[in-house]
Design a protein around this motif. Sequence first.
Motif, PDB file in Angstrom:
ATOM      1  N   ASP A 127       0.821  -1.209   0.000  1.00  0.00           N
ATOM      2  CA  ASP A 127       0.000   0.000   0.000  1.00  0.00           C
ATOM      3  C   ASP A 127       0.864   1.272   0.000  1.00  0.00           C
ATOM      4  N   LEU A 128       1.977   1.227  -0.727  1.00  0.00           N
ATOM      5  CA  LEU A 128       2.864   2.385  -0.810  1.00  0.00           C
ATOM      6  C   LEU A 128       2.587   3.240  -2.041  1.00  0.00           C
ATOM      7  N   ARG A 129       1.893   2.680  -3.014  1.00  0.00           N
ATOM      8  CA  ARG A 129       1.660   3.394  -4.281  1.00  0.00           C
ATOM      9  C   ARG A 129       0.960   4.732  -4.056  1.00  0.00           C
ATOM     10  N   LYS A 130       0.104   4.796  -3.049  1.00  0.00           N
ATOM     11  CA  LYS A 130      -0.706   5.997  -2.813  1.00  0.00           C
ATOM     12  C   LYS A 130       0.132   7.235  -2.465  1.00  0.00           C
ATOM     13  N   TYR A 131       1.369   7.022  -2.037  1.00  0.00           N
ATOM     14  CA  TYR A 131       2.199   8.165  -1.653  1.00  0.00           C
ATOM     15  C   TYR A 131       2.860   8.853  -2.843  1.00  0.00           C
TER      16      TYR A 131
END
Length: 222
Positions: A127-131
Amino acid sequence: MLRGLIFDVDETLVYYEGYDHREWYEKWVMPALREHGIELDYETYRETVTGELPRSYVERFGINHIQFWKIVDGVNLQYRRWMAERGKIRPFSDVDTLEELKAMGLRLAAVSNASQECTEFVLNLFDLRKYFEVVYGKDYSNLDGVKPNPYLVEKALNALGLKPEETMMVGDSHHDVLAGKRAGMKVVNVTRFGKIEGADYYVKDLWELLGRVRKILGTQST
């Protein structure tokens, strides 16, 4: 004024437990290449990855180099899925700092020499893509544009609408340092696996990076 950060992904944000480059190539990639009638030894492959040889070098073996790299990247995606199922891809414990850096108003991008699919896969896994406003993997229209070539970094700068002097490159490898410097940026070397000469700043982890960024932004506001 610091307005953005461009991050490397593998070994900077996430790591692969037990990964060995030669073993991966010989056990995973070579069988797939042989299915396409392609024989390429590890050392020649390694030299194309390190930039000692161009990505197009494989064409002298009668192989279309774009097709070749698409086969390799397809295998890499299978490998990452296999590793993920076994819990062998892990984020570093300090990736939580991305949320804080984003909250500080900085614009973030991620740039990797892996394919777009492979890069998005590992970022989405944790869930790192959102940054990241921008994520770039290797570009099949310019395969020699991978780091240490500044092409992908400059592509990210353009997409963010930022100048090199407003942005810092963050990575763990010699390729990250060279790509950032060639793009005209300050470079932060995360020294998880040793110090790379030529960087502007050295931090042991992303928490230390966060502290340094806070100081830079504090100086700018005074």
